[in-house]
Enzyme design. Structure first.
Site, PDB file in Angstrom:
ATOM      1  NE  ARG A  48      -3.908  -1.821   2.408  1.00  0.00           N
ATOM      2  CZ  ARG A  48      -5.146  -1.529   2.035  1.00  0.00           C
ATOM      3  NH1 ARG A  48      -5.465  -0.318   1.653  1.00  0.00           N
ATOM      4  NH2 ARG A  48      -6.084  -2.456   2.035  1.00  0.00           N
ATOM      5  CE  LYS A 143       3.889 -20.791  10.838  1.00  0.00           C
ATOM      6  NZ  LYS A 143       4.738 -19.704  11.365  1.00  0.00           N
ATOM      7  CG  ASP A 230       4.570 -19.209  15.440  1.00  0.00           C
ATOM      8  OD1 ASP A 230       4.328 -18.738  14.306  1.00  0.00           O
ATOM      9  OD2 ASP A 230       5.667 -19.049  16.016  1.00  0.00           O
ATOM     10  CG  HIS A 235       8.092 -24.445  11.092  1.00  0.00           C
ATOM     11  ND1 HIS A 235       7.811 -24.186   9.775  1.00  0.00           N
ATOM     12  CD2 HIS A 235       8.128 -23.230  11.700  1.00  0.00           C
ATOM     13  CE1 HIS A 235       7.679 -22.878   9.604  1.00  0.00           C
ATOM     14  NE2 HIS A 235       7.856 -22.280  10.754  1.00  0.00           N
ATOM     15  CE  LYS A 333       8.440 -17.424  18.952  1.00  0.00           C
ATOM     16  NZ  LYS A 333       9.149 -17.512  17.669  1.00  0.00           N
TER      17      LYS A 333
HETATM   18  C1  BG6 Z   1       8.256 -18.926  11.912  1.00  0.00           C
HETATM   19  C2  BG6 Z   1       7.548 -18.627  13.192  1.00  0.00           C
HETATM   20  O1  BG6 Z   1       7.437 -19.663  11.051  1.00  0.00           O
HETATM   21  O2  BG6 Z   1       9.450 -19.660  12.170  1.00  0.00           O
HETATM   22  C3  BG6 Z   1       8.458 -17.868  14.156  1.00  0.00           C
HETATM   23  O3  BG6 Z   1       6.389 -17.844  12.924  1.00  0.00           O
HETATM   24  C4  BG6 Z   1       9.756 -18.621  14.341  1.00  0.00           C
HETATM   25  O4  BG6 Z   1       7.806 -17.661  15.409  1.00  0.00           O
HETATM   26  C5  BG6 Z   1      10.381 -18.993  12.999  1.00  0.00           C
HETATM   27  O5  BG6 Z   1      10.640 -17.786  15.067  1.00  0.00           O
HETATM   28  C6  BG6 Z   1      11.577 -19.904  13.187  1.00  0.00           C
HETATM   29  O6  BG6 Z   1      12.233 -20.077  11.950  1.00  0.00           O
HETATM   30  P1  BG6 Z   1      13.772 -20.426  11.918  1.00  0.00           P
HETATM   31  O7  BG6 Z   1      14.060 -20.699  10.469  1.00  0.00           O
HETATM   32  O8  BG6 Z   1      14.502 -19.234  12.460  1.00  0.00           O
HETATM   33  O9  BG6 Z   1      13.951 -21.633  12.790  1.00  0.00           O
END
Ligand code: BG6
Length: 481
Positions: A48, A143, A230, A235, A333
């Site tokens: 935008r 995602k 998340d 993942h 985290k």
């Molecule tokens: C993202 C999540 O998909 O993957 C984040 O939304 C996370 O919360 C991140 O920190 C981790 O990715 P990577 O590649 O740093 O392990």
């Protein structure tokens, strides 16, 4: 697999956002540097913000300069010629009309939606109405696809009404990571492991994604999702699928994704009793991370929250290969260290012939696949300790590391951004490393079960101090240090 014609342009929605700046633009630049972008491939960035092309290019240049690799000005000169920026409101056909003159020569554009998933349906609708979505165009989605099974179905149906499933590329960037792909090579390019890859020999599997970072500014998104939605829904379940799937017939997208879906369908539904006995929810409070004081999650959030920033749980796969082999998954985290790892713990030898002297030394074999921060595959084997001893043979464990053997080919070899592989695959129309609709929905079905079980059991997250969480031992098996 029939050859799919290459995409000839990319339209990047949300081009001024974090994902575009940190991942997508640098990945495209590196692909260009290595000669992987097709000739004449245009990149039309849009958002935008009323920016000129020059201002946008300056922003991208700055981002690239700030990276450790620096900028090769000759590559930048070529790359920047491909780039254009047009401000528009992507949620209406009238807004998208701004883009049309720039895409007149493109037959097969790929649309990358680096925007909030709440906009996916509207943008797809607008792409259809504006005529930009052609039978050969592709769409790339990030995602999270939904927040539960119901909402993911809605998004999938709406996107699916504009693009055929073969032209929808749902990104899980973990599948672009080198070591995840290497897991396929390890399992299926060697005869050594596959005969042992089952419940006769493997005791359990641990998958860890530990991060030191907190949620910070991302709380408006994160608070609605938490660690379960998340990280675990996508993942971690993808990693689990790669470890657990049967050998696919080939690397065709259909073959690989069919095998992954079978794994997801075999996950044992989580019950209220499992919630209490086999899962942990946590939330970080203030503490110290990386030598600095770190605020608690609720302080970042600005109010009390029932969202988990840590989850550990036991998953069971009810099929012949994995019956009785728990998969322990944990992610969080503000943990003491950053580590992404898959550990395959083999069973101990059935009987030790070495007598008392060696009893305590005898450690069961373990295969550890490190994804981050280092990439490595390590096999823990027992062997005889050198020398002689009075009380019989002494044993020692020997970690055999493949990291010495792993090389990145070519001059200036470097670790690639996961998005490079994935973007190149979209350009080539290869969806093996993307998530199919039924996979996303099966993953949500199981995750919804976990969320429901937590709710039924009234499980609020337990507090843990930022940077100081000892990853707890559970069941008769212990988490690796
Ligand atoms: C993202 C999540 O998909 O993957 C984040 O939304 C996370 O919360 C991140 O920190 C981790 O990715 P990577 O590649 O740093 O392990």
């Amino acid at each position: 697999m029939a050859e799919t014609p290459l995409a000839d342009a990319m339209v990047l929605f949300g081009a001024t956002g974090d994902l575009s700046r940190r991942m997508v633009m640098p990945s495209l630049y590196f692909l260009d540097a290595d000669g992987f972008l097709p000739e004449g491939f245009k990149i039309l960035a849009t958002a935008r913000a009323a920016l000129t092309r020059e201002a946008f290019l300056d922003q991208v240049h700055e981002v690239l300069k700030a990276r450790p690799e620096g900028v090769d000005e000759a590559v930048w000169a070529r790359f920047s010629k491909r780039l254009d920026y047009v401000a528009c409101d992507a949620t209406s056909a009238a807004g998208l009309a701004e883009l049309c003159p720039h895409l007149e020569r493109s037959k097969r554009p790929m649309f990358f939606l680096a925007v909030s998933p709440s906009l996916y349906a509207r943008i797809c609708g607008a792409l259809k109405q504006s005529g930009l979505a052609t039978p050969e165009s592709r769409i790339v989605l990030e995602k999270p696809i939904g927040r539960d099974l119901e909402t993911s179905r809605q998004i999938n149906a709406e996107v699916g009404s504009v693009f055929d499933e073969e032209r929808i590329f749902r990104i899980d960037h973990y599948l672009g990571k080198e070591t995840v792909q290497n897991l396929i090579a390890l399992r299926f390019a060697n005869t050594l492991f596959e005969p042992l890859w089952n419940n006769l020999t493997i005791d359990h599997v641990q998958i860890t994604v530990a991060e030191t970072e907190g949620v910070g500014e991302r709380w408006p998104y994160y608070d609605e999702y938490g660690a379960l939605r998340d990280m675990l829904q996508n993942h971690m379940l993808q990693l689990l699928c790669f470890v657990a799937m049967e050998p696919p017939a080939d690397m065709d997208p259909r073959s690989v994704r069919n095998e992954k879906v079978k794994v997801l369908r075999s996950l044992r539904p989580f019950t209220r009793a499992d919630a209490q006995s086999s899962s942990i929810r946590g939330q970080y409070t203030k503490g110290v991370s990386g030598g600095k004081e770190a605020a608690g999650y609720e302080t970042e959030r600005g109010q009390a929250s029932g969202t988990e920033t840590f989850v550990a749980l036991r998953a069971d796969i009810d099929n012949w290969r994995w019956a009785g082999v728990p998969f322990f998954l944990r992610t969080g985290k503000r943990l003491p260290e950053r580590r992404t790892q898959i550990a395959i713990q083999f069973k101990p030898v059935p009987h030790s012939i070495f007598g008392n002297a060696a009893k305590d030394d005898l450690i069961a074999n373990r295969l550890v696949i490190d994804l981050q921060p280092d990439e490595d595959i390590e096999l823990l084997l027992m062997n005889k300790a050198p020398g002689i001893s009075k009380g019989g043979m002494r044993l020692q464990s020997l970690p055999l590391s493949l990291s010495l053997l792993r090389t990145y080919e070519g001059p200036g070899a470097r670790r690639r951004i996961a998005y490079e592989r994935l973007l190149l695959d979209v350009i080539h129309g290869n969806s093996t490393l993307f998530v199919r609709r039924d996979e996303v929905e099966e993953a949500w079905r199981w995750i919804d079960g976990v969320a429901d079980a937590w709710a039924e059991a009234g499980m609020a997250p337990k507090p843990y101090a930022a940077g100081a969480f000892a990853l707890i031992e559970r069941s008769e098996r212990a988490w690796l240090d």
